[in-house]
Design a protein around this motif. Structure first.
Motif, PDB file in Angstrom:
ATOM      1  N   LEU A 186      -3.540  -9.772   4.578  1.00 44.84           N
ATOM      2  CA  LEU A 186      -2.942  -8.020   4.978  1.00 44.84           C
ATOM      3  C   LEU A 186      -2.071  -8.039   6.002  1.00 44.84           C
ATOM      4  CD1 LEU A 186      -6.374  -6.094   4.206  1.00 44.84           C
ATOM      5  CD2 LEU A 186      -4.490  -6.718   2.636  1.00 44.84           C
TER       6      LEU A 186
ATOM      7  N   ASN B  14       0.743  -1.072  -0.112  1.00 47.97           N
ATOM      8  CA  ASN B  14      -0.020  -0.101  -0.166  1.00 47.97           C
ATOM      9  C   ASN B  14       0.757   1.324  -0.047  1.00 47.97           C
ATOM     10  OD1 ASN B  14      -2.021   1.770   0.308  1.00 47.97           O
ATOM     11  ND2 ASN B  14      -3.193   0.482   2.010  1.00 47.97           N
TER      12      ASN B  14
ATOM     13  N   VAL C 280      -3.340  -9.382  -6.627  1.00 48.67           N
ATOM     14  CA  VAL C 280      -3.900  -8.277  -5.898  1.00 48.67           C
ATOM     15  C   VAL C 280      -3.010  -6.926  -5.992  1.00 48.67           C
ATOM     16  CG1 VAL C 280      -2.280  -8.853  -3.710  1.00 48.67           C
ATOM     17  CG2 VAL C 280      -4.581  -8.047  -3.433  1.00 48.67           C
ATOM     18  N   SER C 281      -3.888  -5.962  -5.729  1.00 47.94           N
ATOM     19  CA  SER C 281      -3.398  -4.881  -5.864  1.00 47.94           C
ATOM     20  C   SER C 281      -4.039  -3.622  -5.232  1.00 47.94           C
ATOM     21  CB  SER C 281      -3.359  -4.166  -7.468  1.00 47.94           C
ATOM     22  OG  SER C 281      -2.723  -2.953  -7.632  1.00 47.94           O
ATOM     23  N   PHE C 282      -3.331  -2.761  -4.523  1.00 47.36           N
ATOM     24  CA  PHE C 282      -3.806  -1.688  -3.794  1.00 47.36           C
ATOM     25  C   PHE C 282      -4.453  -0.529  -5.009  1.00 47.36           C
ATOM     26  CE2 PHE C 282      -2.004  -3.444  -0.360  1.00 47.36           C
ATOM     27  CZ  PHE C 282      -2.940  -3.380   0.860  1.00 47.36           C
TER      28      PHE C 282
ATOM     29  N   SER D 226      -8.648  -8.064  -6.423  1.00 45.36           N
ATOM     30  CA  SER D 226      -8.042  -9.169  -6.572  1.00 45.36           C
ATOM     31  C   SER D 226      -8.632  -9.959  -7.915  1.00 45.36           C
ATOM     32  CB  SER D 226      -8.181 -10.084  -5.310  1.00 45.36           C
ATOM     33  OG  SER D 226      -9.536 -10.318  -5.053  1.00 45.36           O
TER      34      SER D 226
ATOM     35  N   ALA E 292     -10.489  -1.759   1.658  1.00 42.43           N
ATOM     36  CA  ALA E 292      -9.245  -2.383   2.270  1.00 42.43           C
ATOM     37  C   ALA E 292      -9.367  -2.026   3.756  1.00 42.43           C
ATOM     38  CB  ALA E 292      -8.156  -1.597   1.713  1.00 42.43           C
TER      39      ALA E 292
ATOM     40  N   LEU F  34      -8.801  -2.434  -2.695  1.00 44.10           N
ATOM     41  CA  LEU F  34      -8.027  -3.376  -2.988  1.00 44.10           C
ATOM     42  C   LEU F  34      -8.787  -4.212  -4.364  1.00 44.10           C
ATOM     43  CD1 LEU F  34      -5.372  -4.863  -1.720  1.00 44.10           C
ATOM     44  CD2 LEU F  34      -6.680  -6.629  -0.519  1.00 44.10           C
TER      45      LEU F  34
ATOM     46  N   ALA G 294      -0.160  -6.688   0.730  1.00 42.67           N
ATOM     47  CA  ALA G 294      -0.881  -7.633   0.873  1.00 42.67           C
ATOM     48  C   ALA G 294      -0.432  -8.848   0.082  1.00 42.67           C
ATOM     49  CB  ALA G 294      -2.277  -7.234   0.187  1.00 42.67           C
TER      50      ALA G 294
END
Length: 435
Positions: free
Chosen positions: A295, A278, A323-325, A334, A346, A332, A285
């Motif tokens: 997390l 993050n 997965v990506s913020f 996914s 998130a 988030l 994550a």
């Protein structure tokens, strides 16, 4: 599936200490339940036998979500095989995709192709990254090499370096920008040979080799560049202190391979194919083939780096690949072995949306600066998803999470996995079956 019992709330408010109904909690906290949220609750501990915690089918798609489909096997401006990796430039102007067809496409955030690179590798491309100015791109491949090339406004402008030395496929790559004038700019590669290598971005010199002692399946620098995380096939995560412990050795040109690092043992039950940090500098994550996302919070106690897992998200039916913020750190996204993309709030974590449109599993996801979700699929197509409709839910979701934590004495036992955005009668209460 979940068993829910609906009954009408009583008029008035009962004693605050005895009241345990969700509707009463809203009243006690001064919130007004307008009937917009219908939560589906999964109890992490003491789950009822046979309960299905998946959100793949229980969550409806938010109405009005706009999806743009880019490329595909039949398009000259698309991948002919699996899209395996996505990178978004820090200036927010471009994103790049790499795939099993050994191609790299660079597009504007509107989806227009501005650059294409072909045959820089002899095997599939597993990871891709921009430098901080979006003037260079690095790719990692199953051909055991790392390739650095130059771009201008997204267009390919020639090869710079090819880094060789790994004895197994290279699974991850990233840039670390120098924190002071004495430190070089670093290109990182991680491989199934169990090593993460730090290379000089201006040459092909290997500055340092970090040994994970298991095949590395994912690796990433945090945004500040002071932590490198590597994930191994042994389901462990290692956090490397770049600022205090490693950078001085790089500046002094030490060739040490053994460094103290923080090791988190057996954090998942299966392979970890993705790590993302993050932007807040305290959270990262992981996605795993054990169907979960975890997390973690990390921080320094003096000069000692520490980390702890604070949430497990269980909503995918099968393997989670990526997965990506979001850029603001509040969402988030996914994807996994199913065809759906999931967006999470998130801070909960709370499930916000189920994006449906891919016809095959997605292997990579990310966020654009405008909060659009980007996804790459095994069918060779890349899709952009407008989810501005979720902004309208953000305040309600945060309010719901606060109330549910108040409602549950031990909030660690509770994950709000999903909800449907639909009207319900005012003051309707929801109860659930739990041990």
């Amino acid at each position: 599936f979940f068993f829910f019992f609906f009954f009408q709330a009583e008029d008035g408010i009962r004693d605050a200490q005895e009241s345990r109904g969700l509707g009463d909690v809203y009243k006690r906290q001064g919130y007004f339940y307008e009937g917009y949220l219908r939560p589906y609750i999964a109890i992490c501990n003491g789950m009822q036998p046979g309960c299905d915690t998946s959100v793949d089918q229980e969550t409806e798609v938010i109405e009005g979500v706009r999806m743009v489909e880019l490329g595909g096997p039949l398009s000259p401006a698309g991948h002919s095989n699996h899209v395996l990796c996505i990178a978004v430039s820090q200036n927010g102007k471009f994103f790049a995709t790499g795939g099993a067809d050994r191609k790299v496409f660079i597009r504007t955030v509107d989806g227009d192709v501005v650059g294409m690179v072909n045959n820089i590798h002899t095997d599939k491309i597993n990871d891709i990254a921009f430098d901080h100015e979006a003037k260079r791109v690095v790719t990692a491949s199953d051909d055991k090499t790392l390739v650095l090339f130059r771009v201008s406004r997204g267009a390919f402008k020639g090869m710079i370096n090819t880094y060789t030395g790994h004895t197994q496929p290279v699974t991850a790559c990233d840039f670390k920008f120098p924190s002071n004038s004495d430190a070089p700019e670093i290109v990182m590669s991680a491989s199934k040979d169990g090593e993460a290598r730090l290379w000089d971005a201006e040459s092909t010199a290997c500055l340092m080799t970090l040994v994970h002692r298991a095949p590395i399946t994912a690796a990433k620098f945090n945004f500040q560049g002071d932590v490198l995380a590597t994930a191994g096939l042994d389901c462990s995560i290692k956090l490397w202190d770049m600022q205090v412990k490693i950078q001085p050795h790089i500046i002094n040109k030490s060739k040490d391979r053994e460094f103290d690092c923080l090791t988190l043992e057996a954090v998942h039950d299966a392979e970890i194919p993705c790590i993302d940090f993050n932007t807040d500098g305290i959270c990262f994550a992981t996605a795993s083939h054990d169907n979960t996302i975890k997390l973690f919070k990390y921080h320094w106690e003096g000069e000692q780096l520490t980390a702890v897992c604070f949430a497990t998200i269980g909503g995918h039916r099968s393997k989670v690949y990526s997965v990506s913020f979001s850029p603001d750190g509040e969402r988030l996204v996914s994807c996994g072995d199913g065809s759906n993309i999931h967006v999470w709030w998130a801070s909960g974590p709370t499930h916000m949306a189920n994006l449906v449109g891919h016809t095959a599993p997605s292997r990579a996801v990310g966020f654009l600066p405008n909060q659009w979700v980007i996804s790459g699929c095994e069918d060779g197509k890349t899709r952009l998803w407008a989810n501005q409709a979720l902004d309208e839910l953000a305040e309600d979701v945060q309010m719901l999470q606060t109330c549910m934590q108040t409602y549950n004495d031990d909030s660690s036992k509770l994950i709000i996995n999903s909800f449907i955005y639909e009207p319900l009668p005012l003051a309707q209460k929801i109860s659930y079956v739990a041990n």
